[in-house]
Design an enzyme around this catalytic site. Sequence first.
Site: not given
Length: 875
Positions: A577-578, A583, A386, A685, A689
């Site tokens: 998200k985290r 990110k 991952h 993911t 969504k």
Amino acid sequence: MSKSSSSSSKTPLTDKDRRKQISIRGLPVLENVASVKKTFNRHLHFTIVKDRNVATNRDYFLSIAYTVRDHLVGRWIRTQQHYYETDPKRVYYLSLEYYMGRSLSNMMINLGIESELDEALYELGLSIEELEEVEEDAGLGNGGLGRLAACFLDSMATLGLAGYGYGLRYEFGIFQQSIKDGFQCEEPDDWLRYGNPWEVPRPEYQIPVNLYGRVIDQDGKPKWVDTKVIMAMPYDTPVPGYNNNVVNTLRLWSAKAAQKFNFQFFNDGDYLNAVSDQSLAENVTRVLYPNDNYKQGKELRLKQEYFLVAATLSDIIRRYKHSKFGSALTTRDDFSTFPDKVAIQLNDTHPALTIAELMRLLLDMEGLSWDKAFDITKRACAYTNHTLMPEAVERWSVGLLQHVLPRHLQIIFEINLRHLQEVAARYPGDWGRLRDLSIVEEDGEKRINMAYLAIVGSHAVNGVAKIHSDLLKTTLFKSFYELTPEKFQNKTNGITPRRWLVLSNPNLSDAIAEKIGEDWITSLDHLKKLREFVDNEAFVRDIQRVKQENKQRLAEWLLKTQNQKINPLSIYDMQVKRIHEYKRQLLNILHVVTLYNRIRAHPDGKFVPRTVMIGGKAAPGYHMAKKIIKLVNSVGKIVNNDPIVGDRLKVVFLENYRVTMAEQIIPAADLSEQISLAGMEASGTSNMKFMLNGAMTICTLDGANVEMAEEVGNDNIFIFGMTVEEVEKRKHEGYYAREFYEKNAELKQALDQIKNGYFSPENPELFHDIVNSLLCDGGDHYMLLADYDSYIKCQDRVSELFKDPIAWTKKSILNIAASGKFSSDRTIADYAREIWNVQPALRPLPNPHEGRPGTNHEGEATHGSSQALADLAKY
């Protein structure tokens, strides 16, 4: 037909009441409504031991949860009996994380009983929405990894696979985040304090797990002795498939002391030591992700991983031995068929000790030869990676493994020795290749690379998006791919449409179902039929209406819960998200500051209103991520209170982001931010969504974004930034972030404001470290400044398109229509056929009509039902 229309005699439902009405499921059956009321009252009386005079909303929630569980039990037992009798190949999914969220709504939808429950509670004077709010999120995960595992369990059950999830029952899940003075504060997530109605404890199936000790030679064979024993206590949670009467099992292990109480210590007055063994043992499953910045934390994390693996493999072997075409009289002790009956999927490197533990069990406990044991292990196990970041790959020091798991270290050394002998035979004299392919890393402290162990001990290795899988072959695992290219596959991630559309966005589900029916719920690629309606004015208006209603509800919710007033007509621009530097939430904030400066410079200008929402948790020990949260809140404080800006720009930090909040905010999003540096994100993911719920995506060509663009077309997605190849070229040529800072006036102004304390007047030096990390030599590791100009121009295109609501909505519809590929049903079907060698069973199991709970013959009819319930755990 809408559920709300079935109750015309009632007081009309408000928008709030209608928020989670699942209307595509049809009208409630009155007989079933009566049975639900009867069962609900029975549980309130006999299980909760309350009456309506003293019962609280929590009591009512527990009563309805037990009512739903009653409808699950017969299906659960019959499913496990079916597996026992037919002896299919079983799939075991091992994950250290399961981010399940709430279960009540999801259970009702998959069972198809939400209409009856809603109607029954209405007649009892209760609100299903209010009771749903009582349930705690099961936050046994940190982010995408754990949520993916939850989606996969849902899909395995929906596809009729004999699937079992295995994980740890953490007493405290992912921490509760609160924001105080703009900073993240962590509070324990005591999710079990009121009990968990969905789980069934199985004390009779406790398994001893050994730790520490030493290895001796006994009759020429190694023996692990003088160990400390911790008991693994299983708790089972049902996982229902959608409308197919299949109920699989998630088994979570809780650590218990082998000896809870030392009476001698107690008698001598040493009360703390009397219970110390219990406390030390139960620490293993006390908390999700202990702080591993210190030695004891690392040791506890290793114990957690081995505890999961050891208990699970003992359970798998027990089930394998006692599942032989329904015969309870024979035990299967021939392990030659083990890989034909068992598939073990390792969700990232956390369960990689499975390779060593399965070898230990086959060698030491079952007496198999090395070659046979390793062949069985390799054929049974498969590994999912991952991450592309080398620093995120787990490595355990040899010293720590020797201390905690001495026998496993011996086995790992032997695996590595035999593996390198094969490498040496294939590449004679190539010492560099031997070094690159060694499981044991010799640079500095001697360590075991757990990803390499998982690759060597598995028959299949997969990434989770096409670009990620390709990069694994050329970067992180290049040498292993060259050695065994046949092992490497891609399995692009997916999400379950049951939770992420049917449950979270019922009005959109209705609009879709009215046009193309309901087959998309289990075959998401049917959504492509929506392309036929992209020019249908009525359908476009319906989608606009649904989105605006969702946005209005979110505005009301933010005002109520966070005292944040936002403009429902603005672009809802979301990044949830985290919080992590890769990110690139910082890039998002630089855009916010740039927009703010533009509005301040041209106060009479016409700007498209925008509400930027950022949510997520930073790891407690991650200083820079926590400082980014503070920056978001500090920028928001200045922007949101500037009268010149007004409601043209707002910044909202979504406190304590979790699954339940995601269900609330994703349906309302206009724009989804997926802005990691190309080559950093494995898949993502949340991007799927948002797409499924009709949001447009602004993204780099990273992770699954690449495949999303392929599905929807580049004209219907906002792509910016460097490609993977361009990133690598820039790194190779030398990257100097300060050049971009000097050349771009808007970027320079934004960074100078952040550094000079414009957004932190009470402490002007507060954000120096953030800016310095970008501008110092060798800084800006994730190349925010190189992508800034492209990002800003892309955001300008977003604003321009938003001015044309019809054009925007048509592109939104095309995104929904193109999201079929990103169903976890498709992902799991690919795993099943190409890694696990099993076929989905699309035919539902028989429906247990007889003896529905609450009827005259209460108790679902099964053959020997009382014994079956008692024996459910052994299946």
